[in-house]
Design a protein around this motif. Structure first.
Motif, PDB file in Angstrom:
ATOM      1  N   LYS A  22       0.834  -1.195   0.000  1.00  0.00           N
ATOM      2  CA  LYS A  22       0.000   0.000   0.000  1.00  0.00           C
ATOM      3  C   LYS A  22       0.874   1.251   0.000  1.00  0.00           C
ATOM      4  O   LYS A  22       0.589   2.225  -0.699  1.00  0.00           O
ATOM      5  CB  LYS A  22      -0.917  -0.025   1.223  1.00  0.00           C
ATOM      6  N   GLY A  23       1.954   1.213   0.756  1.00  0.00           N
ATOM      7  CA  GLY A  23       2.900   2.330   0.783  1.00  0.00           C
ATOM      8  C   GLY A  23       3.543   2.576  -0.565  1.00  0.00           C
ATOM      9  O   GLY A  23       3.695   3.723  -0.994  1.00  0.00           O
ATOM     10  N   ILE A  24       3.921   1.517  -1.244  1.00  0.00           N
ATOM     11  CA  ILE A  24       4.534   1.656  -2.569  1.00  0.00           C
ATOM     12  C   ILE A  24       3.531   2.255  -3.548  1.00  0.00           C
ATOM     13  O   ILE A  24       3.862   3.199  -4.284  1.00  0.00           O
ATOM     14  CB  ILE A  24       5.063   0.299  -3.078  1.00  0.00           C
ATOM     15  N   SER A  25       2.305   1.743  -3.544  1.00  0.00           N
ATOM     16  CA  SER A  25       1.313   2.276  -4.482  1.00  0.00           C
ATOM     17  C   SER A  25       1.015   3.746  -4.181  1.00  0.00           C
ATOM     18  O   SER A  25       0.889   4.552  -5.102  1.00  0.00           O
ATOM     19  CB  SER A  25       0.031   1.441  -4.474  1.00  0.00           C
ATOM     20  N   TRP A  26       0.943   4.097  -2.894  1.00  0.00           N
ATOM     21  CA  TRP A  26       0.683   5.488  -2.548  1.00  0.00           C
ATOM     22  C   TRP A  26       1.848   6.380  -2.942  1.00  0.00           C
ATOM     23  O   TRP A  26       1.666   7.463  -3.477  1.00  0.00           O
ATOM     24  CB  TRP A  26       0.368   5.668  -1.062  1.00  0.00           C
ATOM     25  N   ARG A  27       3.062   5.941  -2.702  1.00  0.00           N
ATOM     26  CA  ARG A  27       4.218   6.777  -3.018  1.00  0.00           C
ATOM     27  C   ARG A  27       4.336   6.996  -4.526  1.00  0.00           C
ATOM     28  O   ARG A  27       4.783   8.058  -4.964  1.00  0.00           O
ATOM     29  CB  ARG A  27       5.515   6.184  -2.468  1.00  0.00           C
ATOM     30  N   ILE A  28       3.955   6.041  -5.335  1.00  0.00           N
ATOM     31  CA  ILE A  28       3.985   6.243  -6.790  1.00  0.00           C
ATOM     32  C   ILE A  28       3.012   7.361  -7.169  1.00  0.00           C
ATOM     33  O   ILE A  28       3.364   8.284  -7.905  1.00  0.00           O
ATOM     34  CB  ILE A  28       3.671   4.928  -7.538  1.00  0.00           C
TER      35      ILE A  28
ATOM     36  N   ILE B 251      13.069  16.871  -5.322  1.00  0.00           N
ATOM     37  CA  ILE B 251      12.102  16.934  -4.222  1.00  0.00           C
ATOM     38  C   ILE B 251      11.260  15.658  -4.198  1.00  0.00           C
ATOM     39  O   ILE B 251      11.056  15.058  -3.145  1.00  0.00           O
ATOM     40  CB  ILE B 251      11.223  18.196  -4.341  1.00  0.00           C
ATOM     41  N   GLY B 252      10.786  15.231  -5.361  1.00  0.00           N
ATOM     42  CA  GLY B 252       9.992  14.004  -5.446  1.00  0.00           C
ATOM     43  C   GLY B 252      10.755  12.782  -4.967  1.00  0.00           C
ATOM     44  O   GLY B 252      10.208  11.932  -4.258  1.00  0.00           O
ATOM     45  N   SER B 253      12.021  12.693  -5.330  1.00  0.00           N
ATOM     46  CA  SER B 253      12.841  11.539  -4.928  1.00  0.00           C
ATOM     47  C   SER B 253      13.085  11.503  -3.421  1.00  0.00           C
ATOM     48  O   SER B 253      12.976  10.444  -2.794  1.00  0.00           O
ATOM     49  CB  SER B 253      14.190  11.579  -5.657  1.00  0.00           C
ATOM     50  N   ILE B 254      13.414  12.645  -2.857  1.00  0.00           N
ATOM     51  CA  ILE B 254      13.640  12.714  -1.410  1.00  0.00           C
ATOM     52  C   ILE B 254      12.353  12.355  -0.674  1.00  0.00           C
ATOM     53  O   ILE B 254      12.368  11.577   0.283  1.00  0.00           O
ATOM     54  CB  ILE B 254      14.151  14.109  -0.991  1.00  0.00           C
ATOM     55  N   GLU B 255      11.235  12.926  -1.159  1.00  0.00           N
ATOM     56  CA  GLU B 255       9.953  12.611  -0.537  1.00  0.00           C
ATOM     57  C   GLU B 255       9.623  11.133  -0.626  1.00  0.00           C
ATOM     58  O   GLU B 255       9.115  10.556   0.325  1.00  0.00           O
ATOM     59  CB  GLU B 255       8.827  13.421  -1.204  1.00  0.00           C
ATOM     60  N   PHE B 256       9.884  10.533  -1.778  1.00  0.00           N
ATOM     61  CA  PHE B 256       9.570   9.119  -1.949  1.00  0.00           C
ATOM     62  C   PHE B 256      10.227   8.302  -0.851  1.00  0.00           C
ATOM     63  O   PHE B 256       9.586   7.491  -0.190  1.00  0.00           O
ATOM     64  CB  PHE B 256      10.013   8.611  -3.322  1.00  0.00           C
TER      65      PHE B 256
ATOM     66  N   LEU C  18      11.804   9.302   2.146  1.00  0.00           N
ATOM     67  CA  LEU C  18      11.478   9.657   3.529  1.00  0.00           C
ATOM     68  C   LEU C  18      10.021   9.362   3.875  1.00  0.00           C
ATOM     69  O   LEU C  18       9.730   8.773   4.923  1.00  0.00           O
ATOM     70  CB  LEU C  18      11.765  11.139   3.777  1.00  0.00           C
ATOM     71  N   LYS C  19       9.133   9.755   2.982  1.00  0.00           N
ATOM     72  CA  LYS C  19       7.713   9.565   3.281  1.00  0.00           C
ATOM     73  C   LYS C  19       7.296   8.104   3.205  1.00  0.00           C
ATOM     74  O   LYS C  19       6.330   7.714   3.850  1.00  0.00           O
ATOM     75  CB  LYS C  19       6.854  10.425   2.362  1.00  0.00           C
ATOM     76  N   PHE C  20       8.004   7.313   2.438  1.00  0.00           N
ATOM     77  CA  PHE C  20       7.678   5.887   2.401  1.00  0.00           C
ATOM     78  C   PHE C  20       7.851   5.276   3.788  1.00  0.00           C
ATOM     79  O   PHE C  20       6.989   4.542   4.276  1.00  0.00           O
ATOM     80  CB  PHE C  20       8.537   5.139   1.381  1.00  0.00           C
ATOM     81  N   LEU C  21       8.949   5.597   4.445  1.00  0.00           N
ATOM     82  CA  LEU C  21       9.200   5.072   5.789  1.00  0.00           C
ATOM     83  C   LEU C  21       8.181   5.598   6.795  1.00  0.00           C
ATOM     84  O   LEU C  21       7.631   4.840   7.599  1.00  0.00           O
ATOM     85  CB  LEU C  21      10.615   5.433   6.234  1.00  0.00           C
ATOM     86  N   ILE C  22       7.913   6.892   6.737  1.00  0.00           N
ATOM     87  CA  ILE C  22       6.979   7.490   7.685  1.00  0.00           C
ATOM     88  C   ILE C  22       5.547   7.032   7.391  1.00  0.00           C
ATOM     89  O   ILE C  22       4.760   6.807   8.316  1.00  0.00           O
ATOM     90  CB  ILE C  22       7.122   9.023   7.676  1.00  0.00           C
TER      91      ILE C  22
ATOM     92  N   THR D 232       6.688  18.160   3.200  1.00  0.00           N
ATOM     93  CA  THR D 232       6.846  18.745   1.866  1.00  0.00           C
ATOM     94  C   THR D 232       7.418  20.147   1.964  1.00  0.00           C
ATOM     95  O   THR D 232       8.315  20.510   1.197  1.00  0.00           O
ATOM     96  CB  THR D 232       5.488  18.792   1.124  1.00  0.00           C
ATOM     97  N   PHE D 233       6.920  20.939   2.895  1.00  0.00           N
ATOM     98  CA  PHE D 233       7.444  22.296   3.070  1.00  0.00           C
ATOM     99  C   PHE D 233       8.924  22.263   3.433  1.00  0.00           C
ATOM    100  O   PHE D 233       9.734  22.994   2.855  1.00  0.00           O
ATOM    101  CB  PHE D 233       6.649  23.049   4.141  1.00  0.00           C
ATOM    102  N   ILE D 234       9.287  21.400   4.358  1.00  0.00           N
ATOM    103  CA  ILE D 234      10.692  21.304   4.798  1.00  0.00           C
ATOM    104  C   ILE D 234      11.592  20.805   3.669  1.00  0.00           C
ATOM    105  O   ILE D 234      12.663  21.368   3.417  1.00  0.00           O
ATOM    106  CB  ILE D 234      10.802  20.405   6.055  1.00  0.00           C
ATOM    107  N   ILE D 235      11.159  19.769   2.968  1.00  0.00           N
ATOM    108  CA  ILE D 235      11.968  19.221   1.862  1.00  0.00           C
ATOM    109  C   ILE D 235      12.080  20.226   0.733  1.00  0.00           C
ATOM    110  O   ILE D 235      13.173  20.463   0.201  1.00  0.00           O
ATOM    111  CB  ILE D 235      11.383  17.884   1.369  1.00  0.00           C
ATOM    112  N   SER D 236      10.972  20.858   0.356  1.00  0.00           N
ATOM    113  CA  SER D 236      10.996  21.849  -0.724  1.00  0.00           C
ATOM    114  C   SER D 236      11.892  23.020  -0.365  1.00  0.00           C
ATOM    115  O   SER D 236      12.701  23.471  -1.180  1.00  0.00           O
ATOM    116  CB  SER D 236       9.583  22.365  -1.022  1.00  0.00           C
ATOM    117  N   GLY D 237      11.743  23.526   0.850  1.00  0.00           N
ATOM    118  CA  GLY D 237      12.582  24.638   1.292  1.00  0.00           C
ATOM    119  C   GLY D 237      14.058  24.281   1.300  1.00  0.00           C
ATOM    120  O   GLY D 237      14.910  25.081   0.906  1.00  0.00           O
ATOM    121  N   SER D 238      14.375  23.054   1.703  1.00  0.00           N
ATOM    122  CA  SER D 238      15.774  22.611   1.729  1.00  0.00           C
ATOM    123  C   SER D 238      16.351  22.489   0.324  1.00  0.00           C
ATOM    124  O   SER D 238      17.461  22.963   0.062  1.00  0.00           O
ATOM    125  CB  SER D 238      15.889  21.259   2.434  1.00  0.00           C
TER     126      SER D 238
END
Length: 151
Positions: free
Chosen positions: A15-21, A49-54, A56-60, A97-103
Motif C-alpha cells: 500500500k505504501g509503494i502504491s501510494w508513493r507512486i 524533491i519528489g525523490s527525497i519525498e519518496f 522519507l515519506k515511504f518510511l513514515i 513537503t514544506f521542509i523538503i521543498s525549502g531545503s
C-alpha cells in the motif's frame, strides 16, 4: 462498510509503494507547476524533491499505516474514519513537503509554502481515494478467502 481486520506488514508495504507512486508523481507535477509559475522552472528540482519525498515519506507512511492499523482493527471503516486518517497523514506529509521543498530550493519562502499548500489540496483528494480503493481491493480488505467467508 468494511470491518478492519489485522493485516500483514506486506500489505502495508504494498500500500505504501502504491501510494508513493501516486504521491511522488503529484509532487513532481506540483513542484514543476509552482516553480514555472514563479519564473524559475526546474525539472531537476522537481525530481529531486519528489525523490527525497519518496524515500522519507515511504518510511513514515509505513509507520503511520501501522499506527492506524492498530486504531482501526476490528472497527468499521466509515468514510469519517477514512477522513480522519487522511487528515492525520496530510498534517505530517504537508509539513514534510514544506521542509523538503525549502531545503532543496534553498529558501523557506512563499515558493516552498505554495508547493506545500497546493499539495495539501491535491493529495488530500488523492489520499482519500487511495484509502477507499484499498478497502475495496482484495489486498485492501483482509478477507478470509481460505475459509470461503467474505466480510
Amino acid at each position: 462498510m468494511t470491518t478492519y481486520k489485522k493485516e500483514s506488514h506486506i500489505r502495508s508495504l504494498l500500500k505504501g509503494i502504491s501510494w508513493r507512486i501516486v504521491a511522488t508523481s503529484d509532487t513532481i507535477l506540483v513542484v514543476l507547476l509552482i516553480t514555472c509559475l514563479s519564473g524559475h522552472c526546474s525539472l531537476e528540482d522537481a525530481i529531486k524533491i519528489g525523490s527525497i519525498e519518496f524515500l522519507l515519506k515511504f518510511l513514515i507512511y509505513y509507520v503511520h499505516e501501522r499506527v492506524w492499523q492498530r486504531v482501526l482493527v476490528n472497527k468499521a471503516v466509515s468514510q469519517k474514519r477514512t477522513l480522519q486518517k487522511t487528515i492525520s497523514w496530510r498534517i505530517i506529509a504537508t509539513t514534510m513537503t514544506f521542509i523538503i521543498s525549502g531545503s532543496v530550493l534553498n529558501a523557506f519562502d512563499e515558493i516552498a509554502l505554495y508547493i506545500a499548500l497546493t499539495e495539501l489540496f491535491t493529495k488530500f483528494a488523492l489520499y482519500y481515494l487511495h484509502e477507499r480503493l484499498w478497502l475495496k481491493l482484495p489486498l485492501g480488505r483482509i478477507r478470509q478467502f481460505f475459509f470461503g467467508k467474505k466480510r
